[in-house]
Design an enzyme around this catalytic site. Structure first.
Site, PDB file in Angstrom:
ATOM      1  N   ASP A  67       0.811  -1.214   0.000  1.00 52.51           N
ATOM      2  CA  ASP A  67       0.000   0.000   0.000  1.00 52.51           C
ATOM      3  C   ASP A  67       0.848   1.269   0.000  1.00 52.51           C
ATOM      4  O   ASP A  67       2.059   1.230   0.176  1.00 52.51           O
ATOM      5  CB  ASP A  67      -0.941   0.022   1.215  1.00 52.51           C
ATOM      6  CG  ASP A  67      -0.275  -0.504   2.487  1.00 52.51           C
ATOM      7  OD1 ASP A  67       0.900  -0.170   2.730  1.00 52.51           O
ATOM      8  OD2 ASP A  67      -0.928  -1.256   3.236  1.00 52.51           O
ATOM      9  N   ASN A 136      -7.562  -3.404  14.419  1.00 50.27           N
ATOM     10  CA  ASN A 136      -8.953  -3.628  14.013  1.00 50.27           C
ATOM     11  C   ASN A 136      -9.069  -4.782  13.023  1.00 50.27           C
ATOM     12  O   ASN A 136     -10.122  -4.988  12.425  1.00 50.27           O
ATOM     13  CB  ASN A 136      -9.565  -2.348  13.436  1.00 50.27           C
ATOM     14  CG  ASN A 136      -8.863  -1.876  12.172  1.00 50.27           C
ATOM     15  OD1 ASN A 136      -7.941  -2.509  11.667  1.00 50.27           O
ATOM     16  ND2 ASN A 136      -9.298  -0.737  11.648  1.00 50.27           N
ATOM     17  N   HIS A 138      -7.228  -5.221  10.184  1.00 56.10           N
ATOM     18  CA  HIS A 138      -6.927  -4.968   8.783  1.00 56.10           C
ATOM     19  C   HIS A 138      -5.607  -5.621   8.367  1.00 56.10           C
ATOM     20  O   HIS A 138      -4.705  -5.798   9.167  1.00 56.10           O
ATOM     21  CB  HIS A 138      -6.938  -3.465   8.454  1.00 56.10           C
ATOM     22  CG  HIS A 138      -5.784  -2.669   8.984  1.00 56.10           C
ATOM     23  ND1 HIS A 138      -5.944  -1.620   9.851  1.00 56.10           N
ATOM     24  CD2 HIS A 138      -4.441  -2.742   8.760  1.00 56.10           C
ATOM     25  CE1 HIS A 138      -4.767  -1.081  10.123  1.00 56.10           C
ATOM     26  NE2 HIS A 138      -3.844  -1.758   9.476  1.00 56.10           N
ATOM     27  N   GLU A 143      -9.539  -2.190   5.477  1.00 59.51           N
ATOM     28  CA  GLU A 143     -10.189  -1.922   6.739  1.00 59.51           C
ATOM     29  C   GLU A 143     -11.421  -2.819   6.925  1.00 59.51           C
ATOM     30  O   GLU A 143     -11.906  -3.430   5.966  1.00 59.51           O
ATOM     31  CB  GLU A 143     -10.626  -0.451   6.793  1.00 59.51           C
ATOM     32  CG  GLU A 143      -9.487   0.557   6.701  1.00 59.51           C
ATOM     33  CD  GLU A 143      -8.740   0.741   8.018  1.00 59.51           C
ATOM     34  OE1 GLU A 143      -8.692  -0.187   8.835  1.00 59.51           O
ATOM     35  OE2 GLU A 143      -8.189   1.837   8.223  1.00 59.51           O
TER      36      GLU A 143
END
Length: 260
Positions: A67, A136, A138, A143
């Site tokens: 990313d 979380n 990811h 996400e």
């Protein structure tokens, strides 16, 4: 999914370093999928030391990063281009022309996402995809609620993720809101996925990934579908798992085995 549990972070990092080094030695022209973030810094220190001290060569390797922040040029000091040069690329013998990250400053991010996905396919796909995991759940910047069939695209970052990265940008408002990220399905296309997690802050996400239901609420749980995925943990990151005794029975001392 193989779950390898080591006592300390340094042992988990060394175990992942062993696996990456073995991949590169067995296939010198391997295509590696690389990750960023704080968890990866000591791992890249380990790989750089192996290059310096034992001659591990990356000269034939091609890399694709997961990313990049939308809006950041490769020269931006907080871009993942800059991160990778600092923590790994400038410390090993990899050919800079064979290192690939999405262009965050592309005038057409949608076209850039399609170009990047096509470049991975043209390289023959990823042999080993290195992953971390967010608190979380990811992977990459996929996400929660990301489609498990997703490909490289623009993703809106959650406030939790932005707060976790705020320390690099000085303020929450200055922290990028969007990223270009390889999709979950692209990650699952990799021939081997290798995830490293250390520390108690990752324990809940690790438990959801390994033992929870496969759900877009925890994108990393999609690795349960992968035919060849290994998760390497220290004890703190493994603290939320219910089947720890079984994982240690199958892989005593955090060592791999022919069965899983």
């Amino acid at each position: 999914m193989k779950i390898l549990i080591l006592d300390e972070p340094v042992q988990a990092i060394a175990r992942v370093g062993d696996i990456v080094a073995d991949q590169v030695r067995r296939k010198p022209d391997a295509v590696l999928g690389l990750a960023t973030g704080g968890t990866m810094v000591p791992l890249y220190d380990d790989l750089a030391a192996r290059h310096r001290d034992s001659g591990l060569s990356f000269a034939g390797v091609t890399s694709f990063n997961l990313d990049e922040y939308v809006g950041l040029a490769p020269e931006h000091p907080r871009s993942y281009h800059a991160y990778m040069r600092e923590v790994l690329f400038d410390r090993i013998d990899i050919d800079a022309a064979q290192t690939h990250l999405p262009r965050g400053d592309s005038a057409d991010p949608l076209a850039e996402a399609e170009r990047y996905e096509a470049a991975i396919a043209a390289a023959g796909g990823i042999d080993l995809q290195l992953l971390g995991i967010g608190q979380n759940g990811h992977i990459g910047f996929n996400e929660p609620t990301s489609s498990l069939a997703s490909r490289t695209r623009i993703k809106t970052l959650s406030d939790d993720t932005r707060r976790a990265n705020q320390r690099f940008f000085g303020s929450f408002d200055e922290t990028p809101r969007y990223a270009l990220t390889i999709g979950v399905a692209t990650i699952l296309d990799s021939r081997f996925c290798l995830l490293l997690a250390t520390g108690s802050a990752k324990a809940a996400a690790v438990a959801a990934m390994v033992e929870g239901p496969v759900s877009a609420a925890c994108p990393a749980s999609a690795l349960q579908f992968h035919r060849n995925a290994t998760v390497v943990l220290d004890r703190e990151a493994a603290a939320g798992l219910k089947l720890t005794a079984y994982y240690q029975h199958v892989h005593p001392g955090g060592q791999d085995s022919a069965f899983g």
